[in-house]
Design a protein around this motif. Structure first.
Motif, PDB file in Angstrom:
ATOM      1  N   LEU A  81     -10.440   1.573   5.586  1.00  0.00           N
ATOM      2  CA  LEU A  81      -8.986   1.497   5.856  1.00  0.00           C
ATOM      3  C   LEU A  81      -8.554   0.366   5.160  1.00  0.00           C
ATOM      4  CD1 LEU A  81      -8.915   2.328   9.830  1.00  0.00           C
ATOM      5  CD2 LEU A  81      -7.957   3.582   8.062  1.00  0.00           C
ATOM      6  N   PRO A  82      -7.370   0.494   4.716  1.00  0.00           N
ATOM      7  CA  PRO A  82      -6.794  -0.659   4.227  1.00  0.00           C
ATOM      8  C   PRO A  82      -6.032  -1.658   5.239  1.00  0.00           C
ATOM      9  CG  PRO A  82      -5.716   1.217   3.415  1.00  0.00           C
ATOM     10  CD  PRO A  82      -6.560   1.628   4.427  1.00  0.00           C
ATOM     11  N   VAL A  83      -6.110  -3.047   5.231  1.00  0.00           N
ATOM     12  CA  VAL A  83      -5.623  -3.877   6.187  1.00  0.00           C
ATOM     13  C   VAL A  83      -4.302  -4.233   5.570  1.00  0.00           C
ATOM     14  CG1 VAL A  83      -5.846  -6.208   7.459  1.00  0.00           C
ATOM     15  CG2 VAL A  83      -7.850  -4.377   6.727  1.00  0.00           C
ATOM     16  N   THR A  94      -3.076  10.425  -2.044  1.00  0.00           N
ATOM     17  CA  THR A  94      -2.544  10.737  -0.767  1.00  0.00           C
ATOM     18  C   THR A  94      -1.740   9.960  -0.345  1.00  0.00           C
ATOM     19  OG1 THR A  94      -4.842  11.863  -0.306  1.00  0.00           O
ATOM     20  CG2 THR A  94      -3.385  11.296   1.574  1.00  0.00           C
ATOM     21  N   LYS A  95      -0.320   9.933  -0.300  1.00  0.00           N
ATOM     22  CA  LYS A  95       0.457   9.250   0.283  1.00  0.00           C
ATOM     23  C   LYS A  95       0.447   8.984   1.699  1.00  0.00           C
ATOM     24  CE  LYS A  95       3.725  10.562  -3.691  1.00  0.00           C
ATOM     25  NZ  LYS A  95       4.888  11.044  -3.877  1.00  0.00           N
ATOM     26  N   ASN A  96       1.271   7.853   2.084  1.00  0.00           N
ATOM     27  CA  ASN A  96       1.316   7.335   3.530  1.00  0.00           C
ATOM     28  C   ASN A  96      -0.106   7.501   4.093  1.00  0.00           C
ATOM     29  OD1 ASN A  96       4.290   7.367   3.478  1.00  0.00           O
ATOM     30  ND2 ASN A  96       4.304   9.750   3.752  1.00  0.00           N
ATOM     31  N   PRO A  97      -0.788   6.684   3.786  1.00  0.00           N
ATOM     32  CA  PRO A  97      -2.261   6.765   4.302  1.00  0.00           C
ATOM     33  C   PRO A  97      -2.359   5.970   5.491  1.00  0.00           C
ATOM     34  CG  PRO A  97      -2.108   4.988   2.753  1.00  0.00           C
ATOM     35  CD  PRO A  97      -0.764   5.616   2.496  1.00  0.00           C
ATOM     36  N   ILE A  98      -3.429   6.251   6.451  1.00  0.00           N
ATOM     37  CA  ILE A  98      -3.571   5.471   7.541  1.00  0.00           C
ATOM     38  C   ILE A  98      -4.181   4.120   7.518  1.00  0.00           C
ATOM     39  CG2 ILE A  98      -5.226   5.488   9.598  1.00  0.00           C
ATOM     40  CD1 ILE A  98      -5.264   8.440   9.259  1.00  0.00           C
ATOM     41  N   SER A  99      -3.782   3.377   7.908  1.00  0.00           N
ATOM     42  CA  SER A  99      -3.824   1.686   7.497  1.00  0.00           C
ATOM     43  C   SER A  99      -4.140   0.869   9.068  1.00  0.00           C
ATOM     44  CB  SER A  99      -3.162   1.248   6.544  1.00  0.00           C
ATOM     45  OG  SER A  99      -1.500   1.160   7.024  1.00  0.00           O
ATOM     46  N   VAL A 100      -4.451  -0.379   9.140  1.00  0.00           N
ATOM     47  CA  VAL A 100      -4.485  -0.982  10.242  1.00  0.00           C
ATOM     48  C   VAL A 100      -3.931  -2.473   9.951  1.00  0.00           C
ATOM     49  CG1 VAL A 100      -6.186  -0.017  11.641  1.00  0.00           C
ATOM     50  CG2 VAL A 100      -6.681  -1.740   9.656  1.00  0.00           C
ATOM     51  N   VAL A 125       0.852  -1.202  -0.212  1.00  0.00           N
ATOM     52  CA  VAL A 125       0.133  -0.078  -0.005  1.00  0.00           C
ATOM     53  C   VAL A 125       0.776   1.323  -0.087  1.00  0.00           C
ATOM     54  CG1 VAL A 125      -1.823   1.353   1.207  1.00  0.00           C
ATOM     55  CG2 VAL A 125      -2.025  -1.122   1.181  1.00  0.00           C
ATOM     56  N   VAL A 126       0.728   1.874  -1.013  1.00  0.00           N
ATOM     57  CA  VAL A 126       1.570   3.314  -1.007  1.00  0.00           C
ATOM     58  C   VAL A 126       0.572   4.379  -0.975  1.00  0.00           C
ATOM     59  CG1 VAL A 126       3.302   2.236  -2.449  1.00  0.00           C
ATOM     60  CG2 VAL A 126       1.504   3.317  -3.728  1.00  0.00           C
ATOM     61  N   GLY A 127      -0.659   4.385  -0.946  1.00  0.00           N
ATOM     62  CA  GLY A 127      -1.596   5.613  -0.932  1.00  0.00           C
ATOM     63  C   GLY A 127      -3.180   5.305  -1.049  1.00  0.00           C
ATOM     64  N   VAL A 128      -3.859   6.277  -0.991  1.00  0.00           N
ATOM     65  CA  VAL A 128      -5.394   6.078  -1.017  1.00  0.00           C
ATOM     66  C   VAL A 128      -5.788   7.314  -2.201  1.00  0.00           C
ATOM     67  CG1 VAL A 128      -5.870   4.945   1.107  1.00  0.00           C
ATOM     68  CG2 VAL A 128      -6.012   7.440   0.999  1.00  0.00           C
ATOM     69  N   ASP A 149       0.242  -6.035   6.317  1.00  0.00           N
ATOM     70  CA  ASP A 149       0.889  -6.876   7.218  1.00  0.00           C
ATOM     71  C   ASP A 149       2.096  -5.949   7.514  1.00  0.00           C
ATOM     72  OD1 ASP A 149       2.664  -6.898   5.092  1.00  0.00           O
ATOM     73  OD2 ASP A 149       2.229  -9.113   4.697  1.00  0.00           O
ATOM     74  N   ALA A 150       3.127  -6.402   8.306  1.00  0.00           N
ATOM     75  CA  ALA A 150       4.358  -6.030   8.699  1.00  0.00           C
ATOM     76  C   ALA A 150       4.973  -5.294   7.464  1.00  0.00           C
ATOM     77  CB  ALA A 150       5.066  -6.731   9.440  1.00  0.00           C
ATOM     78  N   GLN A 151       4.821  -5.859   6.310  1.00  0.00           N
ATOM     79  CA  GLN A 151       5.699  -5.259   5.043  1.00  0.00           C
ATOM     80  C   GLN A 151       4.897  -4.402   4.222  1.00  0.00           C
ATOM     81  OE1 GLN A 151       5.818  -8.896   6.076  1.00  0.00           O
ATOM     82  NE2 GLN A 151       7.602  -8.079   7.127  1.00  0.00           N
ATOM     83  N   GLN A 152       3.736  -4.137   4.889  1.00  0.00           N
ATOM     84  CA  GLN A 152       2.748  -3.042   4.102  1.00  0.00           C
ATOM     85  C   GLN A 152       2.004  -3.505   2.996  1.00  0.00           C
ATOM     86  OE1 GLN A 152       2.535   0.283   4.982  1.00  0.00           O
ATOM     87  NE2 GLN A 152       3.573  -0.350   6.617  1.00  0.00           N
ATOM     88  N   THR A 153       2.142  -5.070   2.938  1.00  0.00           N
ATOM     89  CA  THR A 153       1.432  -5.741   1.699  1.00  0.00           C
ATOM     90  C   THR A 153      -0.211  -5.878   2.240  1.00  0.00           C
ATOM     91  OG1 THR A 153       3.102  -7.279   1.547  1.00  0.00           O
ATOM     92  CG2 THR A 153       1.270  -7.748   0.580  1.00  0.00           C
ATOM     93  N   LEU A 154      -0.921  -5.366   1.114  1.00  0.00           N
ATOM     94  CA  LEU A 154      -2.393  -5.206   1.111  1.00  0.00           C
ATOM     95  C   LEU A 154      -3.090  -6.748   1.456  1.00  0.00           C
ATOM     96  CD1 LEU A 154      -4.851  -3.448   1.243  1.00  0.00           C
ATOM     97  CD2 LEU A 154      -5.144  -3.686  -1.234  1.00  0.00           C
ATOM     98  N   HIS A 155      -3.836  -6.922   2.504  1.00  0.00           N
ATOM     99  CA  HIS A 155      -4.544  -7.950   2.877  1.00  0.00           C
ATOM    100  C   HIS A 155      -5.963  -7.800   2.627  1.00  0.00           C
ATOM    101  CE1 HIS A 155      -1.353 -10.827   5.050  1.00  0.00           C
ATOM    102  NE2 HIS A 155      -0.851  -9.938   4.421  1.00  0.00           N
ATOM    103  N   GLY A 156      -6.346  -6.603   2.487  1.00  0.00           N
ATOM    104  CA  GLY A 156      -8.001  -6.413   2.405  1.00  0.00           C
ATOM    105  C   GLY A 156      -8.280  -5.085   2.963  1.00  0.00           C
ATOM    106  N   ILE A 157      -9.423  -4.855   3.032  1.00  0.00           N
ATOM    107  CA  ILE A 157      -9.997  -3.776   3.609  1.00  0.00           C
ATOM    108  C   ILE A 157     -11.011  -3.685   4.842  1.00  0.00           C
ATOM    109  CG2 ILE A 157      -9.655  -2.087   1.641  1.00  0.00           C
ATOM    110  CD1 ILE A 157     -12.896  -2.628   1.153  1.00  0.00           C
ATOM    111  N   ILE A 158     -11.239  -2.763   5.805  1.00  0.00           N
ATOM    112  CA  ILE A 158     -12.504  -2.813   6.409  1.00  0.00           C
ATOM    113  C   ILE A 158     -13.127  -1.582   6.159  1.00  0.00           C
ATOM    114  CG2 ILE A 158     -11.546  -4.392   8.358  1.00  0.00           C
ATOM    115  CD1 ILE A 158     -10.958  -1.761   9.986  1.00  0.00           C
TER     116      ILE A 158
END
Length: 439
Positions: free
Chosen positions: A284-286, A257-263, A234-237, A288-297
């Motif tokens: 919100l993007p969900v 928008t760079k550096n988005p809020i994620s969980v 994830v690099v932005g929203v 992991d520790a490597q910023q890889t997208l796993h899904g959304i809530i």
């Protein structure tokens, strides 16, 4: 292509349950530095796929499912009781179904010992051997050792024999506490429990054009999408306000928008709700520790989860539950909303008076109840200003009176007064943000 860190985590998951892992072994097997291997092993430990035990090393364990979280592994028991493994190290990854305290004659004791149980006993060598033969692991209390024949049997059966310096009563209390804590964790709904998986998530590549946002918006009706690079990080929203009046042929990377809020999946839903309300975010993007997208809530997912939490019976009580269970509604002559609470010994400070932390919890509980009576739904307490006017002793009965000063669609302000025998002993002002179900 996966990063070295991800490759190591994938490699660890391919290892057999119970196998030993070392930094040097992984560094050599995957041709990475020992520092990279160490960081990945620590991450795997946080994810629950490995466990590190003093004087034994790091072993591959089975990751706990949510429905099985209250079962402890023998490896966890070793860490809980500060134990030393005397034999049967290969069985540390196994889970125990119950523990039996061996404080009776051998024949009577063995009636209660089943496979996958933990026999807690002192320096009774015969009991150690019989327990292992019955399929149970053995925990020896009082810091005692056992015979070499028992250690050899433990290795053959792959059932741990553990020694701890604590006495039997203390050990039983420590294990009970660990299981109780696991039950509380089981009740906490995490982001991973409500995540829309990557297969059903709409996202944009940073090389996509703005026109792709319009295509997704037309098919999904959503206006906010995570943006990922070719590694799925994830690099932005991008939201509707980012692309208003923008050329449709422009790349998403230029407008996002760079550096988005994620969980992360391990974030609690309550924490995610606070973020979404505070920032006014619907999705919100969900990661992991490597910023890889796993899904959304989405906000709707979070609201449903919060409503579900409120309807669930409590199995493991938290400190908040123990405190607020003493708060009772009362109807006073002037029909003012009031609550009573008896101050138990657990609610006091070392001076024997009502503690500041408990007072804050009581104010939060009563203020929230008052707001919910006026406006159904969920809320997040943002700020409490608390004044202690007089100390409140153990076994005192206090009356708490909340008064709503202000209530809008999104905010509530409550004045709370605490009385003891007719005198004001504390005052507080609580502000809360209300979660609008229709946003």
């Amino acid at each position: 292509m996966a990063t070295k860190h991800e490759q190591i985590l994938d490699y660890i998951e391919t290892l057999d349950i119970g196998s030993k892992i070392s930094v040097r072994q992984i560094a050599k097997a995957l041709s990475v530095s020992e520092g990279t291997a160490y960081r990945a092993i620590k991450d795997a430990e946080n994810q629950g796929t490995v466990s590190t035990i003093e004087r034994v090393g790091t072993i591959r364990i089975e990751k706990k499912r949510k429905d099985n979280i209250e079962k402890l592994t023998y490896a966890e028991v070793v860490n809980v009781v500060d134990g030393q493994v005397l034999g049967g190290k290969q069985g540390l990854h196994k889970t125990l179904n119950k523990f039996v305290i061996g404080a009776m004659k051998l024949e009577a004791m063995m009636r209660y010992v089943d496979p996958d149980s933990l026999l807690i006993v002192g320096n009774r060598t015969k009991a150690h051997a019989l327990g292992l033969k019955a399929g149970a692991a053995v925990l020896i209390t009082g810091g005692f050792d056992t015979e070499d024949s028992v250690k050899k049997l433990a290795d053959e059966l792959e059932l741990p024999v553990i020694s701890t310096s604590y006495d039997t009563f203390t050990v039983a209390a420590m294990i009970n506490r660990a299981i109780y804590d696991q039950l509380i964790k089981k009740e906490i709904v995490l982001v991973s429990d409500i995540t829309t998986s990557i297969e059903h998530t709409n996202y944009l590549m940073k090389t996509d054009k703005v026109s792709r946002w319009y295509e997704l918006n037309e098919t999904t009706g959503h206006s906010r999408y995570p943006v990922v690079d070719k590694m799925m990080r994830v690099v932005g929203v991008v939201t509707a306000k980012d692309i208003i009046g923008i050329d449709h042929d422009l790349m998403i990377e230029k407008v996002m928008t760079k550096n988005p809020i994620s969980v992360k999946g391990t974030t609690s839903v309550a924490n995610a709700a606070h973020m979404m309300i505070w920032e006014g975010i619907e999705l919100l993007p969900v990661i992991d520790a490597q910023q890889t997208l796993h899904g959304i809530i989405s906000r709707q997912d979070v609201l449903k989860a919060l409503q579900m939490i409120q309807k669930q019976p409590q199995v493991g009580e938290t400190f908040d539950d123990l405190i607020t269970s003493h708060v009772q509604d009362i109807v006073e002559e002037d029909n003012e909303e009031s609550y009573t609470c008896e101050i138990t010994p657990q609610m006091t400070s070392y001076l024997g008076t009502l503690s500041y932390g408990v007072m804050t919890t009581l104010v939060s509980e009563v203020g929230s109840r008052a707001l919910r009576k006026q406006k159904k739904g969920d809320l997040v307490v943002e700020n409490i200003t608390l004044y202690f006017l007089k100390p409140v002793q153990i076994d005192s009965k206090i009356t708490i009176r909340p008064k709503i000063l202000e209530l809008s669609r999104r905010y509530g302000k409550v004045d709370v007064e605490i009385y003891h025998e007719g005198d004001v002993v504390g005052k507080a002002l609580m502000m809360a943000q209300l979660i609008d179900r229709h946003m």
